[in-house]
Design a protein around this motif. Structure first.
Motif, mmCIF file in Angstrom:
data_model
loop_
_atom_site.group_PDB
_atom_site.id
_atom_site.type_symbol
_atom_site.label_atom_id
_atom_site.label_comp_id
_atom_site.label_asym_id
_atom_site.label_seq_id
_atom_site.Cartn_x
_atom_site.Cartn_y
_atom_site.Cartn_z
ATOM 1 N N SER A 1 0.833 -1.197 0.000
ATOM 2 C CA SER A 1 0.000 0.000 0.000
ATOM 3 C C SER A 1 0.870 1.250 0.000
ATOM 4 O O SER A 1 0.554 2.244 -0.660
ATOM 5 N N ASN B 1 -13.360 4.029 8.579
ATOM 6 C CA ASN B 1 -12.687 2.743 8.382
ATOM 7 C C ASN B 1 -13.677 1.601 8.197
ATOM 8 O O ASN B 1 -13.453 0.467 8.635
ATOM 9 N N CYS C 1 -12.782 -1.041 2.667
ATOM 10 C CA CYS C 1 -11.403 -1.373 2.330
ATOM 11 C C CYS C 1 -10.754 -0.140 1.691
ATOM 12 O O CYS C 1 -11.332 0.473 0.788
ATOM 13 N N SER D 1 -3.442 -6.114 -4.173
ATOM 14 C CA SER D 1 -3.090 -6.571 -2.833
ATOM 15 C C SER D 1 -3.336 -8.071 -2.734
ATOM 16 O O SER D 1 -4.320 -8.582 -3.266
ATOM 17 N N ASN E 1 -9.766 -7.561 -5.537
ATOM 18 C CA ASN E 1 -8.637 -6.713 -5.137
ATOM 19 C C ASN E 1 -8.134 -5.827 -6.265
ATOM 20 O O ASN E 1 -7.156 -5.092 -6.095
ATOM 21 N N ARG F 1 -15.499 -3.678 -0.329
ATOM 22 C CA ARG F 1 -15.823 -4.509 0.835
ATOM 23 C C ARG F 1 -14.538 -5.106 1.417
ATOM 24 O O ARG F 1 -13.660 -5.555 0.695
ATOM 25 N N LYS F 2 -14.479 -5.103 2.724
ATOM 26 C CA LYS F 2 -13.292 -5.645 3.389
ATOM 27 C C LYS F 2 -13.230 -7.165 3.229
ATOM 28 O O LYS F 2 -14.247 -7.842 3.137
ATOM 29 N N HIS F 3 -11.987 -7.668 3.212
ATOM 30 C CA HIS F 3 -11.775 -9.105 3.071
ATOM 31 C C HIS F 3 -10.414 -9.443 3.669
ATOM 32 O O HIS F 3 -9.458 -8.664 3.526
ATOM 33 N N LYS G 1 -7.053 -9.190 1.506
ATOM 34 C CA LYS G 1 -6.529 -7.992 0.860
ATOM 35 C C LYS G 1 -6.361 -6.867 1.869
ATOM 36 O O LYS G 1 -7.147 -6.732 2.809
ATOM 37 N N GLU G 2 -5.314 -6.087 1.660
ATOM 38 C CA GLU G 2 -5.069 -4.902 2.484
ATOM 39 C C GLU G 2 -5.750 -3.683 1.878
ATOM 40 O O GLU G 2 -6.162 -2.758 2.572
ATOM 41 N N PHE G 3 -5.860 -3.658 0.548
ATOM 42 C CA PHE G 3 -6.454 -2.546 -0.178
ATOM 43 C C PHE G 3 -6.949 -3.065 -1.520
ATOM 44 O O PHE G 3 -6.690 -4.228 -1.879
ATOM 45 N N SER H 1 -6.500 5.726 1.828
ATOM 46 C CA SER H 1 -6.754 5.684 0.387
ATOM 47 C C SER H 1 -6.069 6.848 -0.302
ATOM 48 O O SER H 1 -5.841 7.903 0.301
#
Length: 965
Positions: free
Chosen positions: A66, A402, A405, A450, A523, A546-548, A551-553, A598
């Motif tokens: 990132s 936060n 993602c 990511s 991602n 969506r967060k997962h 992946k970081e970003f 971001s």
């Protein structure tokens, strides 16, 4: 004083001896911190230095994907300019993942070496410029968190070639660099083995070996609890229902958990039966799983109503609108069958199918959810839900909380075909050439993703392109699948499953997956189509937010061709609906508005294309203004006031004035039913809308506000009010205010346009009061008074960006007419000002930085920045060093004449210029030269350097000086 070393000495005195002494800004030492309230980040000056440097060296212990992503587009631009650099890092504590070293190898204009120096923890960035170097050192490693989020301390210093600190830095760097090993594929291969062993050991002995944090899978459903957004929304929904409301609307950015929210609210409501409506079956299956997690119960309580699934007796029914709206289905349900009904993606509810369902049922509560309530067909979603907005959170707020993602957006230059960048008219055959596909592959590999495996979504411009591009990518070893509107729901769901499981690298699509699809593992999102709508842009970007745990970003790669709608990109990213070109340009110059870690990045050529689109587009066309107007009217359930547009982040109220004289004239233009105003009242409104609404001076606004309340105001009361507002009260400014409001400042033509009647009088007994004609209208016409009051309230809000104790505010924009007014000239002399004019101990100087190619040679003066503090400027032609006009400017300091500098990039910016502050002439730099007019006649002209009191802010400086031709 045009001596860089002397400038640096003065800044060192400022920094280490006396901060109250004058010093230019360029070389000042600075403490760099991350401050989200002021949008100041360590990343910003680092990128500014990188963009301008001739070479660079970084020494950093830790690098994340990132963090490197924040630099990638800038490094790509440097490569095009032949500029390279060095990065020294290590595998200290095994923090750096193997993949980051693979990413570093992609950047071919950067040499990377690795040191095995014990405890290597150095963090320093050095940028070499033509006449100096900049050093940034402190606590920040090359990670997105360190550069944009964490509490960090870094110092930015300037040094010349022989500076001792710079020499020490270079010596220490070279000492370690020479002993370090170059980064190679073989080194990465060996490191991967070591890294895997360490990770395996760390899992077995977590207290004795370094750890790399891993996501903890969520397996215990009962522990799921509402996030911050959901907690607030649930409370609001409960409060709404306590008032007796039976309908509510939730507006929430993609990825913030709307489905879970609705499940939590259903649990709170505890309905006998519940109906969930969506427009695609795959949404239903995911929603039903989420509801089961929250509500529990038997599997038999849940059922799908779509296609061949006919679970009409279930307690919780999940139905597609296509099935539930069929008459044969709808008649199976009693209107009171469901206590609670939820409609997903409710912005579609203006369609006949939705309205038929809504009219049929009589639930105790109807909930609508959407990320984008805006519509262009005049259907009023807000009215459908009784104007009950239970909760609203948009993209920027969700990033700040936060909840999403983080993303790194890259605006990438699209492929050039026969020396022409792809545009609106490009044929399909040119979109899928081998050369373009190679170019696309090169870019998506460079900007990366990511995580270990790409899980990408590519949005194409047309069906044929989608199919052919998928085929060509598959030939190159990628695993892709093209999906169009022709594919069945089963095919779509299978593709999503294959992407999630790793059987596919990319899904390519057109016209589907813009919304409603939930693939958290994505991602990388690739946009291979022009932006036709800011709403669709955000929907497509949102597919990856969506967060997962994997992946970081998410990487967003937007291939920007020479499209007329490119201006929509900064509009969509910033959420700015003002239709104000200056605002949109500001969002291109400064992207620090984006929250969290971001970032928004543009390759230089792509940036140029967007600026051209902004300049060439008509953002104030009646059709656009009408759409935005009715969206706000629908939301408010009444005709908006001007202040409403500001409070709801909608159109800039000044747009109405620029295009239609006043807001009232606009309302008449769109045939809105409004009370009648006389011609004289319209002219009063026109005057206040044109001259006062922009808020550039508070003095007139404050006087009008006092008069609206009190009818008349004494001179003393007015002065006291100005002092309380920290405004200047000198007699010249007060006289200027009088001239504006009694119209004596204006030309005869303008006075006639404004009705030749004063707005405010100053009486012999030192009272300010409205002129009797306008006073009578204010008394007898409540609507007119409301319009005037609205103008004043809006002007107060617009004035917040201006200082009140100085005539002009640094970096704000002003016209020649504004300068005459705000510098307290007795009348408007803008028509004869041209490039500059000296009067009343002031001399405003106006510079158009990039002249049009067709400008006549005799007016195409040589004017450019030598540095952020020094502007090389030219007088008008036919002027000599001995000319009185020139001597007056050269001796401005001795004569106590203030030189005020205004600059605009080019004529596409209109009539307003950025104010860069006061300047002082460098008399030693003045030279007389000759220029030729179009007839070949030689004309004398004088060049001189103007030394600005304030170094031009770096983002604005870069914008002004870049050539976009």
């Amino acid at each position: 004083m045009d001596n860089p070393i002397q400038h640096l000495k003065s800044t060192l005195n400022w920094a280490f001896i006396d901060h109250q002494q004058d010093s230019l800004d360029q070389y000042k030492p600075r403490l760099l911190v991350n401050n989200k309230e002021t949008s100041d980040f360590v990343l910003t000056p680092l990128l500014e230095e990188l963009d301008r440097c001739q070479s660079f060296i970084f020494s950093v212990a830790f690098i994340t994907e990132s963090g490197l992503a924040t630099l990638k587009s800038h490094l790509a631009d440097l490569k095009m300019r032949g500029i390279s650099g060095k990065i020294l890092t290590s595998n200290y504590l095994n923090f750096n993942q193997p993949k980051i070293y693979k990413e570093l190898l992609k950047i071919t204009n950067v040499s990377v070496r690795l040191t095995d120096l014990s405890g290597f923890h150095a963090k320093g960035y050095v940028f070499e410029h033509e006449d100096h170097s900049t050093i940034i050192m402190g606590s920040s490693n090359l990670t997105a968190a360190a550069l944009k989020a964490n509490y960090e301390w870094n110092v930015k210093l300037t040094s010349f070639k022989h500076g001792g600190l710079l020499e020490q830095f270079h010596n220490e760097f070279e000492k370690v660099w020479q002993k370090a090993v170059p980064l190679t594929d073989k080194w990465i291969e060996l490191y991967q083995i070591l890294y895997d062993e360490v990770q395996k050991a760390s899992r077995n002995h977590p207290l004795t070996l370094p750890l790399v944090p891993e996501a903890i899978p969520q397996t215990v459903f009962s522990t799921i609890s509402p996030n911050k957004m959901q907690q607030s929304a649930l409370m609001n929904l409960q409060d709404l229902r306590s008032t007796g409301a039976q309908r509510g609307l939730v507006i929430s950015a993609t990825g913030t958990g709307k489905t879970y929210l609705s499940a939590f609210d259903t649990r709170n409501f505890a309905p006998g039966r519940m109906l969930f409506i969506a427009h695609r079956e795959q949404i239903l299956h995911k929603a039903m799983t989420d509801y089961q997690r929250i509500l529990g119960g038997n599997d038999s309580d849940y059922g799908i109503l779509s296609g061949t699934s006919r679970a009409i007796d279930a307690k919780y029914i999940f139905a597609t609108i296509q099935t539930i709206s069929k008459l044969s289905t709808l008649t199976n349900f009693d209107p009171k069958a469901f206590d609670y009904i939820l409609i997903d993606e409710v912005h579609k509810a203006g369609a006949h199918s939705y309205l038929k369902v809504i009219e049929h049922f009589e639930p105790k509560f109807l909930l609508g959810m959407t990320a984008t309530p805006e519509r262009t067909d005049d259907f009023n979603i807000y009215e459908l839900f009784d104007y009950n907005i239970a909760y609203e959170i948009r993209l920027q707020e969700a990033l700040e909380e936060n909840m999403l993602c983080p993303f790194h957006y890259f605006g990438v230059t699209d492929f050039e075909y026969n020396d022409t960048i792809i545009d609106d008219t490009t044929m399909l055959s040119q979109l899928v050439t081998n050369e373009r596909v190679s170019y696309l592959v090169e870019k998506i590999n460079y900007y990366g993703h990511s995580g270990e495996m790409v899980k990408g979504l590519i949005f194409c411009s047309r069906k044929e392109e989608t199919l052919e591009l998928s085929r060509m990518l598959n030939e190159r070893g990628y695993r892709t699948k093209a999906l169009t509107g022709d594919d069945s729901q089963e095919d779509r769901m299978q593709c999503v499953t294959d992407l999630e499981s790793g059987k596919l690298d990319y899904i390519l699509t057109v016209d589907i997956f813009n919304e409603g699809i939930d693939i958290p593992c994505i991602n990388q999102v690739v946009m291979l189509r022009q932006t036709q709508s800011s709403i669709v842009f955000v929907q497509q970007l949102g597919r990856g937010l969506r967060k997962h745990s994997g992946k970081e970003f998410v990487t967003i790669i937007d291939f920007i061709g020479n499209y007329k709608n490119n201006y929509l990109i900064p509009v969509a990213l910033s959420g700015d609906k003002s239709q104000n070109k200056d605002n949109i340009r500001r969002h291109m110059k400064d992207t620090s508005y984006i929250k969290g870690v971001s970032t928004i990045n543009f390759e230089e050529i792509a940036r140029q294309q967007i600026y051209r689109s902004i300049s060439n587009s008509n953002l104030t066309a009646l059709k656009i203004l009408r759409e935005e107007y009715f969206q706000l009217k629908n939301r408010l359930n009444r005709i908006p006031r001007l202040i409403d547009f500001i409070e709801n982040d909608s159109i800039d109220p000044l747009i109405f004035t620029e295009e239609h004289f006043s807001y009232y004239h606009f309302l008449l233009k769109i045939k809105e039913t409004v009370p009648h105003l006389s011609e004289q009242e319209k002219m009063y409104l026109m005057m206040l809308s044109t001259e006062i609404l922009n808020g550039k001076r508070k003095h007139e606004i404050l006087l009008l506000k006092l008069l609206l309340v009190n009818g008349q105001v004494t001179y003393e009361e007015y002065i006291n009010a100005l002092k309380e507002a920290d405004c200047s009260t000198d007699s010249e400014t007060i006289e200027s205010v009088k001239r504006i409001l009694d119209l004596s400042f204006f030309t005869e033509a303008v006075k006639k346009k404004y009705g030749n009647t004063a707005i405010v009088e100053y009486t012999a007994n030192q009272f300010f009061r409205f002129h009797p004609l306008i006073a009578k209208s204010l008394e007898n016409n409540a609507y007119f008074r409301e319009m005037i009051t609205d103008n004043v309230q809006t002007a107060i809000h617009k004035n917040k960006q201006y200082v009140c104790n100085e005539p002009l505010t640094l970096y704000q924009k002003y016209s020649r007419k504004d300068s005459c007014k705000l510098l307290n000239w007795h009348s408007d002399e803008s028509s004869t000002m041209y490039g500059y004019k000296t009067k009343h101990q002031t001399c405003p100087i106006f510079v158009t930085y990039h002249k049009h190619e067709e400008v006549e040679a005799s007016t195409n003066y040589q004017e450019e920045f030598v540095s952020p503090e020094i502007l090389m400027w030219s007088t008008k032609n036919s002027r000599k060093l001995q000319s009185t006009e020139v001597k007056t400017i050269l001796e401005a300091d001795q004569r106590k004449i203030d030189l005020h500098v205004f600059v605009k990039k080019d004529d596409a910016e209109g009539t307003e210029f950025y104010y860069l502050g006061k300047a002082h002439p460098d008399q030693k730099s003045a030279v007389q030269e000759s220029m030729l007019n179009k007839k070949g006649k030689s004309l004398p002209v004088v060049h001189m350097n103007l030394v600005l009191e304030h170094s031009v802010e770096s983002k604005l400086y870069g914008y002004l000086t870049r050539s976009f031709n």
